[in-house]
Design an enzyme around this catalytic site. Structure first.
Site, short mmCIF file in Angstrom:
data_model
loop_
_atom_site.label_atom_id
_atom_site.label_comp_id
_atom_site.label_asym_id
_atom_site.label_seq_id
_atom_site.Cartn_x
_atom_site.Cartn_y
_atom_site.Cartn_z
N GLU A 128 0.86 -1.17 0.00
CA GLU A 128 0.00 0.00 0.00
C GLU A 128 0.91 1.23 0.00
OE1 GLU A 128 -3.81 1.50 2.61
OE2 GLU A 128 -2.05 0.79 3.69
N GLU A 217 -8.42 11.65 2.47
CA GLU A 217 -8.71 10.72 3.56
C GLU A 217 -8.78 11.45 4.88
OE1 GLU A 217 -7.14 6.57 5.55
OE2 GLU A 217 -5.84 7.62 4.14
#
Length: 293
Positions: A128, A217
């Site tokens: 990630e 986010e």
């Protein structure tokens, strides 16, 4: 981010690390919440098949509660939020590539935490990754691996391991590679290959590209953003690392452990990974992406 679920090093730690890039800092991590990103059939991810690689073909819309008003459009999106729960939203491409990514617009955090990033995943190995263009209050665990000067700014490079956490293939152990820009910006071009190269030089190797988006986010606070997104120039998906298994024709991929896991990628333009599924059936999503479902 999504399994960017645990963080600790404050921005002050990051700033100190930028002043001493060779120092390795070990950090503990804090829990972000029980909800993490998992690409299962119950998650509201949509894809758009548009003409031209510079156009986005992938929307990410992951929210777990609170008020998150996300409006994707062709090559852009807007969002405003007020929540104490996880969300990661944005637009981009599936699969990602090493093309330079240009984003422009606004990004404002009124309270709490927030980040504006190039965000993506690879498989084989499962990674990630983030290039944080703006970071408000978010900190990361793990070790600093140095710094990178690119696109008119300096980025701190971090690596963090996630153990038995949700991922795009389900619960797994994987590494996060993170570049955090000093100062931050809401407009600019990210020469993503520079980050790939710097990570590789630090021993942080990517696998086969999965999705890649410009993402906002937060999991605590309020704010708003509006971004236009494009990628231009020349580039290709980075080749899989030595020793990884690839195949090029549908149905010709390896069987068993060499096939893509449930919800993993199994085909599409530019895909160099397995084209078989260890669980489920390979379903075409668009010209660039097929998935084991």
């Amino acid at each position: 981010m999504v399994a960017f679920s645990r963080f600790v090093a404050g921005l002050s730690v990051i700033a100190a690390s930028l002043a001493a890039p060779t120092e390795v800092a070990e950090k503990k991590v804090e829990t972000r919440g029980e909800y993490n990103f998992f690409l299962g059939p119950d998650h509201p991810l949509s894809r758009r098949n548009l003409t031209g690689r510079s156009n986005t073909n992938y929307n990410q819309d992951y929210t777990t509660g609170g008020t998150v008003n996300f409006v994707p459009s062709t090559n852009g999106f807007s969002v405003n939020w007020n929540t104490q729960q996880d969300f990661v939203v944005g637009v981009g491409w599936n699969p990602g590539s090493n093309l330079p990514i240009t984003h422009s617009g606004t990004f404002n955090v009124a309270s709490g935490l927030g980040s504006l990033s190039v965000y993506g995943w690879t498989t084989n190995p499962l990674v990630e990754y983030y290039v944080m263009e703006t970071n408000i209050g978010i900190s990361t665990g793990g070790s600093q691996k140095g710094t990178l000067t690119s696109d008119g700014g300096t980025y701190a490079i971090w690596e963090n391991q996630r153990v038995n956490e949700p991922s795009i293939i389900g619960t797994a152990t994987f590494n996060q590679y993170i570049s955090i820009r000093q100062g931050g910006r809401s407009n600019g071009t990210v020469t993503i290959q520079n980050h790939f190269d710097a990570w590789a030089a630090a021993g942080l190797h990517l696998g086969t590209m999965n999705y890649q988006v410009i993402a906002v986010e937060s999991w605590s606070g309020s704010g708003s953003a509006q971004q236009s997104v494009s990628n231009t120039g020349s580039g290709t998906p980075p080749p899989p690392p030595p020793g990884s298994t690839t195949s090029s024709a549908p149905g010709s991929g390896p069987t068993g452990g060499g096939c893509s896991a449930l919800y993993g990628q199994c085909g599409g333009i530019g895909w160099q990974g397995p084209t078989c599924c260890s669980s489920g059936t390979c379903k075409v999503g668009n010209a660039y992406y097929s998935q084991c479902l």
